[in-house]
Design an enzyme around this catalytic site. Structure first.
Site, short mmCIF file in Angstrom:
data_model
loop_
_atom_site.label_atom_id
_atom_site.label_comp_id
_atom_site.label_asym_id
_atom_site.label_seq_id
_atom_site.Cartn_x
_atom_site.Cartn_y
_atom_site.Cartn_z
N ARG A 128 6.66 -0.25 4.59
CA ARG A 128 6.76 -1.21 3.47
C ARG A 128 8.03 -1.01 2.65
NH1 ARG A 128 1.71 -3.78 3.09
NH2 ARG A 128 -0.11 -2.47 3.42
N ASP A 152 0.47 -15.80 8.99
CA ASP A 152 0.47 -15.60 10.44
C ASP A 152 -0.44 -16.69 11.03
OD1 ASP A 152 0.60 -14.49 12.96
OD2 ASP A 152 -0.69 -12.80 12.51
N GLU A 167 2.56 -14.78 -0.99
CA GLU A 167 2.11 -14.02 0.19
C GLU A 167 3.30 -13.42 0.91
OE1 GLU A 167 0.10 -12.46 1.71
OE2 GLU A 167 -1.69 -13.51 2.39
N ASP A 168 3.08 -12.29 1.56
CA ASP A 168 4.15 -11.71 2.37
C ASP A 168 4.38 -12.54 3.63
OD1 ASP A 168 1.66 -10.99 3.44
OD2 ASP A 168 2.20 -8.90 3.81
N PHE A 177 5.94 -9.17 15.86
CA PHE A 177 5.53 -8.28 14.78
C PHE A 177 6.74 -7.72 14.04
CE2 PHE A 177 3.81 -4.53 12.73
CZ PHE A 177 2.65 -5.05 12.18
P1 IMP Z 1 -3.21 -14.36 8.65
O1 IMP Z 1 -4.54 -14.32 7.94
O2 IMP Z 1 -3.37 -14.39 10.14
O3 IMP Z 1 -2.30 -15.44 8.14
O4 IMP Z 1 -2.55 -12.95 8.43
C1 IMP Z 1 -1.91 -12.58 7.32
C2 IMP Z 1 -1.85 -11.08 7.21
O5 IMP Z 1 -1.68 -10.41 8.49
C3 IMP Z 1 -0.64 -10.72 6.41
O6 IMP Z 1 -0.92 -10.74 5.02
C4 IMP Z 1 -0.28 -9.35 6.94
O7 IMP Z 1 -0.99 -8.37 6.24
C5 IMP Z 1 -0.73 -9.36 8.39
N1 IMP Z 1 0.41 -9.64 9.32
C6 IMP Z 1 0.56 -10.72 10.11
N2 IMP Z 1 1.69 -10.64 10.84
C7 IMP Z 1 2.28 -9.46 10.48
C8 IMP Z 1 3.51 -8.82 10.89
O8 IMP Z 1 4.29 -9.29 11.74
N3 IMP Z 1 3.78 -7.62 10.31
C9 IMP Z 1 2.96 -7.04 9.37
N4 IMP Z 1 1.80 -7.62 8.97
C10 IMP Z 1 1.47 -8.82 9.52
MG MG Z 2 -1.07 -9.38 3.44
#
Ligand code: IMP
Ligand code: MG
Length: 179
Positions: free
Chosen positions: A168, A106, A102-103, A155
């Site tokens: 990206r 969050d 995963e990137d 962010f």
């Molecule tokens: P989660 O489901 O809240 O863990 O969110 C994960 C997804 O939110 C990631 O795969 C990203 O696509 C997006 N995301 C969360 N924080 C950031 C950030 O700081 N920059 C860019 N994308 C983010």
């Molecule tokens: Mg993502």
């Protein structure tokens, strides 16, 4: 310090290319030691993870396979909440050692909704490799086994992560300016 603009917002340099490649190499070493001989199947989650996945996978020194999926979420019934399904998950996961790439984690919502789909295919093990985690933002019981950087709840863009589609391709990581 070179600020950049993405859409309407300003970002400042946060983690350099050099620091990123050093940490990605460290994570690849950890994975190569822990999964040596197990031929892990890496599953990169598109779009955000494609750059991290490419760099990480190239740095593995063991036999390993890789595949990519896209997640689509839609509203289920009120009892099931939101449902996340994987598009393109064609491999047989039975008895495989899985590394989800995963990137960023969050809140953890995406992975906690998607993991059951992996679990029901009965892999031998499941690990998570995340380029970034935001521990302060975590709201679900998701634990990444391999993490390149823990960052504060702010962010970021670059190295695969976007702000509304852009950013990206930035080779380093940028953080949203506070002023
Ligand atoms: P989660 O489901 O809240 O863990 O969110 C994960 C997804 O939110 C990631 O795969 C990203 O696509 C997006 N995301 C969360 N924080 C950031 C950030 O700081 N920059 C860019 N994308 C983010
Ligand atoms: Mg993502």
């Amino acid at each position: 310090m070179q600020k950049i603009q993405v859409h309407d917002k300003w970002f400042e340099p946060y983690i350099s290319k050099e620091k990123i490649s050093a940490r990605v190499a460290d994570v690849a070493t950890q994975i190569s030691i822990e999964l040596d001989g197990l031929n892990p199947l890496c599953i990169g989650i598109l779009n955000g993870s494609f750059i991290f996945a490419a760099d990480l996978f190239r740095s593995l020194s063991i036999d390993a396979e890789i595949s990519f999926i896209k997640l689509a979420s839609y509203k289920g019934t009120s009892s099931t909440g939101s449902i996340v399904t994987a598009i393109g998950l064609d491999e047989n996961l039975y008895d495989r050692h899985i590394i989800i790439i995963e990137d960023i984690i969050d809140t953890g919502k995406t992975l906690s909704a998607f993991l059951p789909e992996i679990i029901q295919r009965h892999p031998a093990s499941i690990r998570i490799a995340a380029f970034l985690t935001k521990p302060e933002a975590l709201q679900h019981d998701i634990h990444a086994d391999f993490v390149a950087f823990e960052i504060p709840d702010r962010f970021v863009v670059g190295y695969g992560l976007d702000y509304d589609g852009l950013g990206r391709n930035l080779p380093e990581l940028y953080i949203l300016s506070e002023e």
